[in-house]
Design an enzyme around this catalytic site. Sequence first.
Site, PDB file in Angstrom:
ATOM      1  N   HIS A  33       0.816  -1.213   0.000  1.00 29.25           N
ATOM      2  CA  HIS A  33       0.000   0.000   0.000  1.00 29.25           C
ATOM      3  C   HIS A  33       0.850   1.264   0.000  1.00 29.25           C
ATOM      4  O   HIS A  33       0.331   2.365  -0.200  1.00 29.25           O
ATOM      5  CB  HIS A  33      -0.910  -0.014   1.230  1.00 29.25           C
ATOM      6  CG  HIS A  33      -2.343   0.337   0.930  1.00 29.25           C
ATOM      7  ND1 HIS A  33      -2.870   0.395  -0.344  1.00 29.25           N
ATOM      8  CD2 HIS A  33      -3.378   0.665   1.769  1.00 29.25           C
ATOM      9  CE1 HIS A  33      -4.150   0.725  -0.278  1.00 29.25           C
ATOM     10  NE2 HIS A  33      -4.481   0.904   0.978  1.00 29.25           N
ATOM     11  N   ASN A  80      -6.792   6.117   3.979  1.00 34.02           N
ATOM     12  CA  ASN A  80      -8.208   6.397   3.741  1.00 34.02           C
ATOM     13  C   ASN A  80      -8.588   7.862   3.894  1.00 34.02           C
ATOM     14  O   ASN A  80      -9.682   8.257   3.504  1.00 34.02           O
ATOM     15  CB  ASN A  80      -9.083   5.548   4.671  1.00 34.02           C
ATOM     16  CG  ASN A  80      -8.992   4.067   4.353  1.00 34.02           C
ATOM     17  OD1 ASN A  80      -8.250   3.654   3.465  1.00 34.02           O
ATOM     18  ND2 ASN A  80      -9.753   3.262   5.059  1.00 34.02           N
ATOM     19  N   ASP A 105      -0.781   2.709  -5.404  1.00 33.28           N
ATOM     20  CA  ASP A 105      -0.678   1.287  -5.719  1.00 33.28           C
ATOM     21  C   ASP A 105      -1.908   0.788  -6.461  1.00 33.28           C
ATOM     22  O   ASP A 105      -2.998   1.337  -6.321  1.00 33.28           O
ATOM     23  CB  ASP A 105      -0.487   0.485  -4.428  1.00 33.28           C
ATOM     24  CG  ASP A 105      -1.615   0.730  -3.436  1.00 33.28           C
ATOM     25  OD1 ASP A 105      -2.441  -0.168  -3.237  1.00 33.28           O
ATOM     26  OD2 ASP A 105      -1.688   1.845  -2.865  1.00 33.28           O
ATOM     27  N   ASN A 126      -9.030   3.351  -1.878  1.00 28.48           N
ATOM     28  CA  ASN A 126      -9.598   4.211  -0.841  1.00 28.48           C
ATOM     29  C   ASN A 126      -8.919   5.574  -0.726  1.00 28.48           C
ATOM     30  O   ASN A 126      -9.571   6.571  -0.401  1.00 28.48           O
ATOM     31  CB  ASN A 126      -9.572   3.506   0.515  1.00 28.48           C
ATOM     32  CG  ASN A 126     -10.619   2.410   0.602  1.00 28.48           C
ATOM     33  OD1 ASN A 126     -11.636   2.456  -0.087  1.00 28.48           O
ATOM     34  ND2 ASN A 126     -10.366   1.416   1.440  1.00 28.48           N
TER      35      ASN A 126
END
Length: 202
Positions: A33, A80, A105, A126
């Site tokens: 991530h 997020n 990513d 997200n």
Amino acid sequence: MFKIFFNSTLPGKVEYIVAGLGNPGKEYQNTRHNAGFLALDALAEKCGASLRRLKFKGLCGEALIGGKKTLLLKPSTFMNLSGQSVCEAMRFYKVPPEKVIILFDDISLEPGKLRIRRKGSDGGHNGMKNIIYLSGSDQFPRVKLGIGAKPNPDYNLADWVLSKFSKEELPLMEDAAKRAAEACEIIIRDQDIDRAMNLYNS
């Protein structure tokens, strides 16, 4: 403790922002991530920029790319809530979405592959979803770095994106990060996203 720089070091106004998305903290280093952080670090190294300034809910620094003053930004808000950091910087410098490049990513691409897009939906990411939601725009150029699909359909997605790259994958990602940095330079210096797409899209 590192020294924190609050003052601008380059003359002129910020024309572009490049934001690499990821999660702050050593425990997330080299996780899938955090591919956006990896790419932004490569761009900072290439430009000789230091990402040590605490502002806009993140770590940032300035770089001169093709004569254009550019803010390099790593949100510290966790993935997020990336939009909180990116949109704050956009508002402060009055930079439109078309001049804000997002590095992040993508599980639909193999590790080491790149995909550049002029604009578009969040694609289920997200961090990108929060940026689009808070800015009210999907006109952000983006450079997506492949991190590989889940090993099997039952594998938990959150566990997968927070897992670390393997020994074999890490060199591929480091190379992809360097190519992502080169693509950003072309987009900013030459204002030619089509050329960047032709050169680097896998």
